[in-house]
Design an enzyme around this catalytic site. Structure first.
Site, short mmCIF file in Angstrom:
data_model
loop_
_atom_site.label_atom_id
_atom_site.label_comp_id
_atom_site.label_asym_id
_atom_site.label_seq_id
_atom_site.Cartn_x
_atom_site.Cartn_y
_atom_site.Cartn_z
N HIS A 136 -0.62 -1.90 -5.22
CA HIS A 136 0.22 -2.66 -6.08
C HIS A 136 1.25 -3.75 -5.03
CE1 HIS A 136 3.13 0.75 -4.82
NE2 HIS A 136 3.89 -0.51 -4.68
N ASP A 166 -4.33 3.87 -5.33
CA ASP A 166 -3.28 2.78 -5.19
C ASP A 166 -3.25 2.43 -3.80
OD1 ASP A 166 -1.26 1.02 -5.90
OD2 ASP A 166 0.23 2.41 -5.64
N GLY A 241 10.08 -2.16 -1.61
CA GLY A 241 9.99 -2.76 -0.29
C GLY A 241 9.43 -1.86 0.68
N SER A 243 7.21 0.25 0.06
CA SER A 243 5.58 0.78 -0.37
C SER A 243 4.96 0.28 0.65
CB SER A 243 5.33 -0.10 -1.91
OG SER A 243 5.71 0.74 -2.72
N ALA A 260 6.19 5.51 -4.02
CA ALA A 260 7.13 5.41 -5.28
C ALA A 260 8.40 6.16 -5.22
CB ALA A 260 6.19 5.86 -6.59
N GLY A 299 -18.27 16.55 -12.11
CA GLY A 299 -19.24 16.62 -13.30
C GLY A 299 -18.75 17.42 -14.45
#
Length: 496
Positions: A136, A166, A241, A243, A260, A299
């Site tokens: 992000h 992410d 900032g 992150s 986060a 699966g």
């Protein structure tokens, strides 16, 4: 935070929208029990045994307890990430007003490009100039640069953008003779609640900053929308900032990628989240080797074991991942799993819910045999399971439309059970799914979007990529399209 596994989505802020950094020095704290004035008269309660004998510091080394050596060894491996985006902005606040559009024409309100920047952090994971950060932080960027702690700046290329974790991998475009200081990965599974950690990043764009704290929880879920929610929670101050920055242990090894924060105000309130190093390492290794991320596929669809389900299965406590549906002829089916089974552990490590199971399996190499503990009809048994990769799309299962076609710019893939599971569809779902729509293409002008599922074109069922390619290339006056978007099926008629 409501309960151990729920976090308000509105309160969770991805920590990379603006840059920030933090500065903290370690201090030696004295409790009243250790105070010289009370040492002779006060004693800790009998129920709380003293772990360390009370004593007055006798040397400078004891007084000047500091995290500085750890910070000095790690800081050069943490970088600032600057991402530039070109966004389309309307030239007028009346662009969407039908009255003004009618009298002045839409041409007066054409959008114009606007440059925006975001700041985040990253971690050098290879001496050749490979950096790990959050997706992000750089999502949609047209230009990305990094700045090292010594002030040097480098342009970088985006090697991997992985929405499922992410995470993103960057590579220095022109490293020259530079030998970059790469960080060492720790085994994040060895972390325990209460361990000391340091968070290093660039909060609010103020420059590289260090904060200290402890691991306050492990295996947190419900934090953000990713396929592998299994976060480390820390009270080390993390702000916008941070992150993509490093969460390190007292040996200076990477235990997590700060991602986060839980906050109502946008600032740190002592609840931050990091992606465990064992997951980050898989993405980093794929970036270093220049390969693709290959993930296991079990699966089967699962749900958490509630207290009521646990009681119905005569379980002592509600733990594990309950299988609700098994893909026909998938890896789980071939290993003998069925609906109603509960997976309790992976290689002896207990799993509390489906998120924990997905994380544990995702960190296993393809082809490796793992032991899964299965609970069936009240009996527990160990199952040998060979880790398999999800089916890879090939030329027969994908198609891209080019040339003079209303669908030019569309890339599709026919659905299979593994893809259907990722998209939240039934294993037997039919149709083809749009995987890419080229900008400014006829397909975009027609209104097609990524993840649209095309079920039918002009009375022809879209059961394969080949069928779509043949039908979409025809020259017809009108198109009748039946597609599924966000769970709703719609029918449209579009001129050819």
């Amino acid at each position: 935070m409501a309960g151990d596994r729920q976090v308000s989505k509105r309160a969770v802020i991805l920590a990379g929208v603006a840059v920030v950094a933090i500065a903290v020095a370690g201090t030696l704290a004295f409790s009243p029990w250790n105070s010289p004035s009370t040492a002779q008269t006060a004693a800790p309660p009998a129920a709380v045994p003293a772990l360390i004998d009370s004593a007055v510091p006798q040397s400078d080394a004891q007084i000047k307890l500091s995290f500085a050596p750890v910070v000095k060894s790690v800081s050069p491996s943490v970088v600032n990430v600057y991402a530039t985006r070109i966004e389309q902005q309307s030239a007028s606040p009346f662009a969407n007003d039908p009255f003004f559009s009618r009298f002045f024409g839409q041409g007066q309100f054409q959008s114009r490009p606007r440059e925006s920047q975001s700041l985040g952090s990253g971690v050098i994971v290879d001496a050749g100039g490979v950096i790990l950060t959050n997706r992000h932080v750089i999502e949609g960027a047209t230009d990305v640069r990094i700045a090292l702690s010594d002030g040097r700046e480098f342009a970088v290329d985006i090697v991997i953008e992985d929405a499922q974790t992410d995470l993103a991998v960057l590579r220095v475009r022109d490293p020259g003779q530079a030998n970059f200081p790469a960080i060492t990965f720790a085994d994040s599974d060895a972390l325990e609640v209460g361990d000391l950690v340091l968070a290093i990043g660039n909060p609010f764009g103020v420059g590289q900053t260090v904060t200290s704290g402890i691991v306050s929880a492990l295996a947190r879920t419900g934090v953000e929308r990713s396929d592998y929610e299994f976060f480390i929670q820390t009270d080390a101050a993390i702000n916008p900032g941070n992150s993509g920055g490093a969460l390190v242990d007292m040996a200076g090894h990477l235990v997590g990628i700060n991602t986060a924060i839980y906050s109502q105000s946008g600032g740190s309130v002592g609840i931050g989240f990091a992606i465990p190093a064992n997951m980050a390492k898989l993405v980093a290794e794929a970036g270093v080797s220049g390969g693709q991320i290959v993930r296991p596929w079990f699966g089967a669809k699962m749900q958490a074991v509630t207290a009521d389900i646990a009681a119905s299965l005569n379980m002592v406590a509600p733990h594990g991942a309950l299988i609700t549906e098994v893909a026909p002829d998938g890896p789980a089916a071939r290993a003998g799993f069925a609906s109603g089974d509960v997976v309790m552990s992976v290689d002896g490590v207990a799993v509390d819910d489906p998120s924990a199971f997905n994380f544990r399996l995702a960190t296993k190499p393809i082809g490796q045999s793992v032991k899964l503990e299965r609970l069936r009809n009240g009996s527990s048994e160990s199952i040998d399971f060979t880790v398999e990769a999800a089916p890879v799309p090939d030329a027969n299962t994908t198609a891209t439309i080019t040339g003079d076609s209303r669908f030019a710019g569309t890339t599709v893939r026919q659905l299979d059970p593994a893809l259907a599971e990722v998209k939240g569809l039934a294993y037997d779902a039919k149709g083809i799914i749009v995987t890419e729509v080229a900008p400014n293409s006829p397909a975009e002008a027609m209104g097609l979007k990524v993840d649209d599922i095309i079920l039918q074109l002009n009375d022809t069922a879209m059961d394969s990529a080949k069928a779509f390619a043949q039908t979409a290339s025809q020259r017809v006056r009108t198109w009748q399209i039946i597609l599924q978007r966000d769970g709703r099926v719609t029918r449209s008629i579009i001129s050819g």
